[in-house]
Design an enzyme around this catalytic site. Structure first.
Site, PDB file in Angstrom:
ATOM      1  N   CYS A  25       0.827  -1.213   0.000  1.00 55.48           N
ATOM      2  CA  CYS A  25       0.000   0.000   0.000  1.00 55.48           C
ATOM      3  C   CYS A  25       0.867   1.270   0.000  1.00 55.48           C
ATOM      4  O   CYS A  25       1.445   1.583  -1.034  1.00 55.48           O
ATOM      5  CB  CYS A  25      -1.007  -0.042   1.144  1.00 55.48           C
ATOM      6  N   HIS A  47      -3.016  -5.342   1.738  1.00 61.37           N
ATOM      7  CA  HIS A  47      -2.323  -5.538   3.017  1.00 61.37           C
ATOM      8  C   HIS A  47      -2.379  -6.999   3.466  1.00 61.37           C
ATOM      9  O   HIS A  47      -3.185  -7.333   4.340  1.00 61.37           O
ATOM     10  CB  HIS A  47      -3.016  -4.718   4.106  1.00 61.37           C
ATOM     11  N   GLU A  96      -0.547  -8.368   5.455  1.00 65.46           N
ATOM     12  CA  GLU A  96      -0.165  -8.415   6.879  1.00 65.46           C
ATOM     13  C   GLU A  96      -1.376  -8.331   7.798  1.00 65.46           C
ATOM     14  O   GLU A  96      -1.248  -8.514   8.997  1.00 65.46           O
ATOM     15  CB  GLU A  96       0.849  -7.298   7.192  1.00 65.46           C
TER      16      GLU A  96
HETATM   17  N1  GLN Z   1      -3.421   6.387   0.966  1.00 65.37           N
HETATM   18  C1  GLN Z   1      -2.208   6.100   1.647  1.00 65.37           C
HETATM   19  C2  GLN Z   1      -1.028   6.857   1.060  1.00 65.37           C
HETATM   20  O1  GLN Z   1      -1.162   7.614   0.186  1.00 65.37           O
HETATM   21  C3  GLN Z   1      -1.899   4.616   1.651  1.00 65.37           C
HETATM   22  C4  GLN Z   1      -2.885   3.874   2.509  1.00 65.37           C
HETATM   23  C5  GLN Z   1      -2.367   2.640   3.143  1.00 65.37           C
HETATM   24  O2  GLN Z   1      -1.147   2.368   3.189  1.00 65.37           O
HETATM   25  N2  GLN Z   1      -3.277   1.881   3.702  1.00 65.37           N
HETATM   26  O3  GLN Z   1       0.064   6.676   1.506  1.00 65.37           O
END
Ligand code: GLN
Length: 200
Positions: A80, A179, A181
C-alpha cells in the site's frame, strides 16, 4: 537459513508486518536509522501514509542510504503506502511527495475513490499457489501502468475496479496495493522470503 528482514519502522503498520514475517519463519528487524540497514537480507516498507513515511525518511536520514541499498539489489516488499514509495511515478501525490522509486510503474494514490475507504476482493497473484489471495484494500493505490521492466502479478477480479493492477514485481522489488499483513494469509510474505532466497 532464517532471513533477517528489516521493516521500515517510521510510521504505519509495522507490528503487523513483524508478526507476519515471524509466522513466515523470517527474523524481522526494525529500521529507523541508516545503520539499521547493515546485515539485512531484505526490507518491508509497510502500509501507512506515504507522504508521512517519505518525510520521516528524510528526517531520519534513511532516504539516501535506502535508495542506495535498493539500487545495489537489496530485495524490498512494499504494501500500500510502501507500494507508492517504491513507484518511479506517482499520480495524485502531494507537491512535496518523496519516494524511494525502483519499480518502473505509475501508481495512483487513493485510486479506488475517497468514498471507498476500504474493501476486499479476490486477487490471483502469479507465483502464489492455491486459492486467490483475499486482498484487503485501505485507501489503496492502483497501478495505472507498468513499464517494460516491471511485471503485473495480480489484478482485482471483480467489481468496479476489475482488471486494475494491484501486485507488481520488478527484479528484487515486490509491491502490492493490499495488506496481506492484516489477513493472516502468509503467502505474500512467504513469496518475498522465496525471492530473497532466490527460489522465486
Ligand atoms: N493512501 C495512503 C497513502 O497515500 C496509503 C494507505 C495505506 O497504506 N493503507 O500513503
Amino acid at each position: 537459513m532464517t532471513p533477517r528482514i528489516g521493516v521500515l519502522a517510521l510510521q504505519g503498520d509495522v507490528r503487523e508486518h513483524f508478526a507476519a514475517l515471524r509466522s513466515a519463519d523470517a527474523e524481522p528487524v526494525a529500521i529507523r536509522r541508516p545503520r539499521d540497514l547493515d546485515g539485512i537480507d531484505g526490507i518491508v516498507v509497510p502500509g501507512g501514509e506515504s507522504t508521512t513515511i517519505g518525510k520521516l525518511l528524510v528526517t531520519f536520514e534513511v532516504l539516501d542510504p535506502l535508495r542506495a541499498a535498493l539500487a545495489a539489489g537489496l530485495p524490498a516488499y512494499g504494501s500500500c503506502a510502501g507500494m507508492i514509495l517504491l513507484a518511479d511515478r506517482v499520480v495524485d501525490g502531494t507537491a512535496d511527495q518523496v519516494g524511494l522509486g525502483g519499480i518502473d510503474m505509475t501508481v495512483r494514490r487513493n485510486a479506488f475513490g475517497r468514498q471507498i475507504d476500504s474493501f476486499e476482493s479476490d486477487v490471483e497473484v502469479d507465483g502464489v499457489d492455491g486459492a486467490p489471495v483475499r486482498a484487503v484494500f485501505i485507501r489503496a493505490p492502483w497501478v495505472s501502468d507498468v513499464g517494460p521492466a516491471a511485471h503485473a502479478l495480480g489484478r482485482v477480479s471483480d467489481g468496479d475496479a476489475a482488471g486494475r493492477i494491484v501486485a507488481v514485481r520488478q527484479g528484487n522489488l515486490l509491491a502490492t496495493s493490499f495488506h496481506p499483513e492484516l489477513t493472516g494469509d502468509l503467502r505474500i510474505h512467504a513469496y518475498f522470503c522465496d525471492m530473497i532466497s532466490g527460489n522465486k
